[in-house]
Design an enzyme around this catalytic site. Sequence first.
Site, mmCIF file in Angstrom:
data_model
loop_
_atom_site.group_PDB
_atom_site.id
_atom_site.type_symbol
_atom_site.label_atom_id
_atom_site.label_comp_id
_atom_site.label_asym_id
_atom_site.label_seq_id
_atom_site.Cartn_x
_atom_site.Cartn_y
_atom_site.Cartn_z
ATOM 1 N N HIS A 338 0.780 -1.202 0.166
ATOM 2 C CA HIS A 338 -0.228 0.033 -0.034
ATOM 3 C C HIS A 338 0.856 1.354 -0.016
ATOM 4 O O HIS A 338 0.353 2.286 -0.107
ATOM 5 C CB HIS A 338 -0.950 0.036 1.131
ATOM 6 N N GLU A 363 -0.983 -16.993 24.584
ATOM 7 C CA GLU A 363 -1.144 -18.357 24.472
ATOM 8 C C GLU A 363 0.189 -19.139 24.456
ATOM 9 O O GLU A 363 0.199 -20.169 23.789
ATOM 10 C CB GLU A 363 -2.172 -18.820 23.658
ATOM 11 N N GLU A 367 8.808 -18.310 20.943
ATOM 12 C CA GLU A 367 10.036 -19.013 21.624
ATOM 13 C C GLU A 367 9.330 -20.219 22.482
ATOM 14 O O GLU A 367 10.220 -21.338 22.263
ATOM 15 C CB GLU A 367 10.807 -18.178 22.268
#
Length: 379
Positions: A338, A363, A367
């Site tokens: 864009h 959650e 890593e």
Amino acid sequence: MNFDASETQQMVAAAARDFAEQYIRPHVMKWDESQEFPVEVFKKAGELGFMGVLVPEIYGGSGMGYHEYIAIVDEISQVDPSIGLSVAAHNSLCTNHILSFGNEEQKKRWLPKLATGEWIGAWGLTEHNTGSDAGGMNTTAVKDGDEWVINGAKNFITHGKSGDVAVVIVRTGEKGDSHGMTAFVIEKGTPGFSSGKKEDKLGMRASETAELVFSDCRIPDANRLGEVGEGFIQSMKILDGGRISIGALSLGIAKGAYKAAKKYAKERVQFGKPIASFQGVSFKLADMATEIEASELLLHKAGYEKNAGRKMTTLSAMCKMFASEACVRIANEAVQIHGGYGYTKEFPVEKFYRDSKLCTIGEGTTEIQKLVISRNILK
């Protein structure tokens, strides 16, 4: 192998798409700028069965599986990832924890209200001093007769203020002991249970994130989910399904950003031709489309294994890690395609860009996913 979506899955996806267009799209930027959590939209989602996707019909849910669930989160997140995140957190964390580990009385008590959207659910594991190190939590529950007294705080909790009920994992044993934590259900209005600071976030701004605070909060033993000391083990199992949710959220963000970028590339003319005709842009779109396809296939494989009741910890970590990292790359490239307009709020890609980053954190960070995957493949 059959890669065709079933008629039911197609109908569910279409219903979620129509819901998002009618009830979400007109308000996306208003909610984002004001950080408004639109509770009424979730009530409507409940009427359509999107708040209890995995809950059996006997408890007021839709009784569907993970393929349908992925489709719902995906379609909603293509329009507004904030709403997709809240739908996912409600379904896969709070509601699914009660469904998976509650006894029959507990399921009948809480699931019908959650599955229909009458109540909004929250889930609390993270604390100020613990992120990836959940075992180091300081929030405690001490047994006093037939009650438990809870003290401490949880942070970064989706629906921390607006939630009507929360599943909270607290320490009932020694710090660092994986068998020293227990899960409890706590209803809004319980004395000693309140909400604290609401976070001012980079993205996902219409999805409420706040503290849960406990000050001599007394709850009956009947609110305990499973056995004492099982809370952490339960949480890890819940997060297996939750990672599919974040993968589906990531997929929706990626698709939304890609569709916007493709549309713009076909319409934007430079040097006398649409920029989509230039290899520098078309190759970006090719990479984006490929990563979306790979993310979707990995997600549905994880969903298939979850539906079959098989252990899929490694696969859920893989689909979450891959899809979340892909959605960040895709959102970034969508802004690049864009050009200057991608940096403005006139086009949707700047919001997809801001929203995408949470997917690599929530959650379980990227890593942590690599840790889970490497441990399992090296066993």
